[in-house]
Scaffold this active site. Structure first.
Site, PDB file in Angstrom:
ATOM      1  N   ASN A   1     -10.265  -0.145  -1.365  1.00 39.64           N
ATOM      2  CA  ASN A   1      -8.824  -0.164  -1.136  1.00 39.64           C
ATOM      3  C   ASN A   1      -8.152  -0.787  -2.358  1.00 39.64           C
ATOM      4  OD1 ASN A   1      -6.189  -0.770  -0.359  1.00 39.64           O
ATOM      5  ND2 ASN A   1      -6.752  -1.422   1.696  1.00 39.64           N
TER       6      ASN A   1
ATOM      7  N   CYS B   1       0.804  -1.223   0.000  1.00 37.99           N
ATOM      8  CA  CYS B   1       0.000   0.000   0.000  1.00 37.99           C
ATOM      9  C   CYS B   1       0.837   1.274   0.000  1.00 37.99           C
ATOM     10  CB  CYS B   1      -0.946   0.009   1.190  1.00 37.99           C
ATOM     11  SG  CYS B   1      -1.931  -1.492   1.340  1.00 37.99           S
TER      12      CYS B   1
ATOM     13  N   HIS C   1      -3.128   6.864   1.882  1.00 37.23           N
ATOM     14  CA  HIS C   1      -3.543   5.570   1.345  1.00 37.23           C
ATOM     15  C   HIS C   1      -5.010   5.361   1.669  1.00 37.23           C
ATOM     16  CE1 HIS C   1      -4.182   1.442   0.567  1.00 37.23           C
ATOM     17  NE2 HIS C   1      -4.114   1.062   1.823  1.00 37.23           N
TER      18      HIS C   1
END
EC number: 2.3.1.180
Length: 315
Positions: free
Chosen positions: A271, A113, A241
């Protein structure tokens, strides 16, 4: 050296949209349960004939077009991804082949990430050192390939997509458009976020990640601002993120960026791992929510419990 800057950005998402209602037909969940816990409404899902390098190439082509550049102007391609199926050729080489970029240095960066902000720093360093003239920096992940669709704690989180940036030397007399990176990790807690096994599957210790992100990361993000010579209240934008709205909102608040637009693309995209920061950043630019020259904090965190952040100037 004057440093480097982001000349242009671009993003791409697959056409198929998976709603919370769709997921409720797959696992024991509901729209209310998902929204209250992670803030996500929809996510985009790539088909079996849409590999990671295709997503990456679409985003990169848009960034190149926006910069007014041709493939031959690029001599470094960096792709941040953790969902590459094959070991070789790597994603960067495959993207270069799709776009017709001749003889670039081509490397993948796997910091999950936090991959895009690590790759962006690497491109900045390469341009500063004279090892590259112009770089394509891409974050691309197909998280749905590594998802257990029977696990309601993880399948509600993920989506697919890509975002890209063109990095080049800042013109003479112009200040650097990419600030110093602040990066690191907590290796002893690396198992808190995992993509492992055969077949590979995404898993995480949600509460551990939440506590770490909301308590340990705010001072680190503020230090990234300090390295750029700015206070958090000077920021025009914050792109964290896009893990979970319940992490993004308290983290942004604790950073103290009171005048900044905070990216909340997780609501519509889920995500997307390494894609999440460039995807959200590109959308803010496209919608005009931040303007050319605005200082924006990009801050990635997650897998390996790694983090990397820098202040950039909006292209």
């Amino acid at each position: 050296m004057n440093g480097s800057r982001i000349a242009a950005v671009g993003h791409y998402q697959p056409a198929k949209v998976l709603t919370n209602e769709d997921l409720a037909g797959l696992v024991d969940t509901s729209d209310e349960w998902i929204r209250s816990r992670v803030g996500i409404r929809t996510r985009h899902v790539a088909g079996p004939d849409e590999p990671v390098d295709e997503l990456a190439a679409h985003a990169a082509a848009k960034a190149l077009a926006s910069a007014g550049l041709a493939p031959g102007d690029i001599d470094l391609v960096l792709v941040a991804t953790s969902t590459a199926v094959d070991r070789s050729p790597n994603m960067a080489a495959r993207v270069a082949a799709r776009l017709g970029i001749p003889s670039p240095a081509a490397m993948d960066v796997n910091v999950v990430c936090a991959g895009f902000t690590h790759a962006l720093a690497t491109a900045d360093h390469a341009v500063r050192a004279g090892a590259a003239t112009r770089a394509l920096v891409i974050g691309a992940d197909k998280m749905t390939d590594v998802t257990d669709w029977t696990d309601r704690t993880t399948c509600v989180l993920v989506g697919d997509g890509a975002g890209a940036a063109v990095v080049e030397a800042a013109p003479a007399g112009e200040e650097a458009g990419i600030g110093p990176v602040l990066w690191g990790s907590v290796p002893e807690m690396g198992n808190a976020v995992r993509i492992e096994g055969t077949p590979s599957r995404f898993a995480q210790e949600g509460q551990s990640v939440y506590r770490w992100a909301t308590t340990q990361l705010p001072p680190i993000a503020r230090r990234a601002c300090e390295r750029a010579g700015l206070a958090p209240e000077d920021l025009a934008g914050v792109v964290l993120h896009q893990a979970n709205l319940r992490i993004i909102e308290p983290l942004a608040l604790k950073i103290g960026a009171v005048n900044a637009v905070v990216a909340r693309d997780v609501v519509d995209s889920g995500n997307t791992s390494a894609a999440s920061i460039p995807l959200a950043f590109s959308k803010l630019v496209e919608r005009g929510e931040i303007s050319a020259g605005d200082p924006v904090l990009l801050f990635g965190f997650g897998g390996n419990l790694s983090y990397a952040g820098q202040v950039v100037r909006c292209p």
